[in-house]
Design an enzyme around this catalytic site. Structure first.
Site, PDB file in Angstrom:
ATOM      1  N   GLU A  51       0.816  -1.226  -0.115  1.00 57.80           N
ATOM      2  CA  GLU A  51      -0.110  -0.080   0.086  1.00 57.80           C
ATOM      3  C   GLU A  51       0.770   1.369  -0.022  1.00 57.80           C
ATOM      4  OE1 GLU A  51      -3.100   0.403  -0.662  1.00 57.80           O
ATOM      5  OE2 GLU A  51      -3.916  -1.635  -0.397  1.00 57.80           O
ATOM      6  N   TYR A 132      -6.414   6.981   3.583  1.00 60.67           N
ATOM      7  CA  TYR A 132      -6.540   5.922   2.750  1.00 60.67           C
ATOM      8  C   TYR A 132      -5.628   4.731   3.092  1.00 60.67           C
ATOM      9  CZ  TYR A 132      -5.527   2.501  -0.753  1.00 60.67           C
ATOM     10  OH  TYR A 132      -5.517   1.245  -1.460  1.00 60.67           O
ATOM     11  N   ASP A 150      -9.654   5.823  -2.611  1.00 60.42           N
ATOM     12  CA  ASP A 150      -8.553   6.178  -3.454  1.00 60.42           C
ATOM     13  C   ASP A 150      -9.134   6.866  -4.689  1.00 60.42           C
ATOM     14  OD1 ASP A 150      -9.634   4.074  -4.577  1.00 60.42           O
ATOM     15  OD2 ASP A 150      -7.391   3.495  -5.342  1.00 60.42           O
ATOM     16  N   CYS A 202     -13.905   0.449 -14.762  1.00 61.72           N
ATOM     17  CA  CYS A 202     -14.480   1.682 -14.606  1.00 61.72           C
ATOM     18  C   CYS A 202     -13.270   2.882 -14.623  1.00 61.72           C
ATOM     19  CB  CYS A 202     -15.138   1.829 -13.391  1.00 61.72           C
ATOM     20  SG  CYS A 202     -16.162   3.308 -13.079  1.00 61.72           S
ATOM     21  N   CYS A 209     -18.032  -0.055 -19.785  1.00 60.52           N
ATOM     22  CA  CYS A 209     -19.311  -0.012 -19.182  1.00 60.52           C
ATOM     23  C   CYS A 209     -20.092  -1.223 -19.584  1.00 60.52           C
ATOM     24  CB  CYS A 209     -20.268   1.276 -19.441  1.00 60.52           C
ATOM     25  SG  CYS A 209     -19.394   2.720 -18.725  1.00 60.52           S
ATOM     26  N   CYS A 218     -25.674   2.088 -12.445  1.00 60.24           N
ATOM     27  CA  CYS A 218     -24.618   3.204 -12.517  1.00 60.24           C
ATOM     28  C   CYS A 218     -25.605   4.514 -13.231  1.00 60.24           C
ATOM     29  CB  CYS A 218     -23.496   2.805 -13.420  1.00 60.24           C
ATOM     30  SG  CYS A 218     -22.494   4.236 -13.617  1.00 60.24           S
TER      31      CYS A 218
END
Length: 364
Positions: A51, A132, A150, A202, A209, A218
């Site tokens: 991370e 985060y 994020d 995305c 999509c 969505c």
DNA sequence: TATCCGTGGAC
DNA sequence: TGTCCAAGGAT
């Protein structure tokens, strides 16, 4: 009859987790969803290390660094007890060097505790861990029901709920929306699923999509406006700065010096050179006075380098000197050791330019 | 709240 | 060439 928001969120969780079970990326720091559900937990050290490296950095870039760090520092204690300069050397090229210093400080802080902090509050006390990363480690390593926010999650949420407020000012809105989504059963997989969706489906441009598991939920897709989200505030233009660098090769190697441990390229090594000026006419050829005047310089290709908030153009001069030198505030780095040294990318470009120029002029 | 902080890849 | 921006944090 208006749709029930709770029911919508539950549908979203199920759809996304079902997709993740089939489409999860295979990443070196990740435990696959099937293994997780059999009780295999990820190593908190691995999750935390990944991370930190992934902050503002792509998976493709991070992978080899992650492997190298685990090989050199198999356990948290190995990283904590390593010399800072070794950590900086292994981090060189990855950018945002404050992360490397914070990683080292964080390793010491973590190693000094009896256990790895499991919740957001405890994790936030560790250097280099912000909102985060605290949420990401809590969710992924310990299955705490939190949602790390994020850039991926912001993008997914902005499209799902068609959020029109512009980032970064609207960050609190996104954190509120994200918190509502936390999955009570598989928080770690849910967090990773959101990121995989953002990274592979995305996407910022040309989102896919048509294969998105959340398509029917969505709102931006339904308005055919997915690509125009998230809304962002306009950015300032980057200035360009100019300077000179002097590649000095002695019988023992390259003359380098250590940068201050805060600020740009903090704590890293650099090639001696001028300050970097906004005004190009202030960047003039003025080699270090301690070299004397009788040196023959050759000139390398100019270097261009892009930092976060300015572009840099550096003229490169190089010279070879035949005597050994001892200088305060400088050190001599053997050419064979530049690979492992704490030299950021821009300095490697400068070195390559200078050495190439010297090679081209040899005997000529 | 705004600024500072690397690098590389996609388009 | 320019532009965006990637699993953000510290100050």
């Amino acid at each position: 009859m208006s749709p029930d928001p709770q029911a919508i969120r539950q549908r979203l969780r199920l759809s996304l987790l079902d997709w993740y079970d089939k489409a999860a990326r295979d990443l070196p720091w990740r435990v696959a969803p099937a293994d997780r559900q059999r009780g295999h937990a990820p190593d908190p050290y691995h999750v935390w290390l990944s991370e930190i490296m992934l902050q503002q950095t792509t998976v493709v870039t991070v992978k080899p660094y992650f492997e190298t760090f685990l090989r050199k520092f198999p356990r948290l204690e190995d990283l904590a007890s390593a010399p800072l300069d070794q950590v900086l050397g292994l981090w060189a090229g990855l950018g945002y060097y404050a992360r490397a210093r914070n990683l080292h400080a964080g390793a010491k802080a973590l190693a000094s505790r009896s256990t790895f902090p499991r919740d957001v509050a405890g994790l936030l006390e560790i250097p280099g861990i912000g909102p985060y990363t605290a949420a990401a480690v809590a969710a992924i390593a310990f299955d705490q029901p939190v949602v790390p926010v994020d850039g991926n999650v912001e993008r997914v949420l902005s499209r799902l709920w068609k959020i029109d407020q512009a980032l970064p000012a609207a960050k609190p809105v996104f954190r509120t929306q994200a918190a509502k989504l936390a999955d009570p059963h598989r928080p770690g997989d849910f967090a990773q699923a959101l990121m995989d969706l953002g990274a592979g489906v995305c996407t910022p441009r040309k989102p896919n999509c048509l294969i998105c598991p959340l398509q029917d939920l969505c709102q931006a897709y339904q308005a055919d406006e997915a690509e125009s989200y998230p809304k962002k505030q306009s950015k300032k233009a980057k200035p360009r700065r100019f300077g000179w660098a002097y590649v000095i090769v002695t019988p023992d190697g390259l003359v380098v010096r250590r940068r201050p441990d805060r600020g740009l390229l903090g704590g890293m090594l650099e090639i001696p050179g001028s300050a970097w000026h906004d005004d190009p006419t202030q960047a003039t050829f003025a080699p270090p006075h301690w070299l004397g005047l009788e040196h023959r310089w050759v000139y390398g290709e100019n270097i261009r380098h892009v930092f976060t908030h300015f572009d840099l153009q550096v003229c490169v001069a190089a010279t070879r000197i035949l005597h050994r030198i001892e200088l305060p505030d400088h050190q001599v780095l053997a050419l064979s050791e530049t690979g492992a040294a704490a030299l950021p990318r821009v300095m490697r470009k400068i070195i390559d330019s200078g050495l190439e120029a010297l090679k081209a002029h040899q005997g000529g």
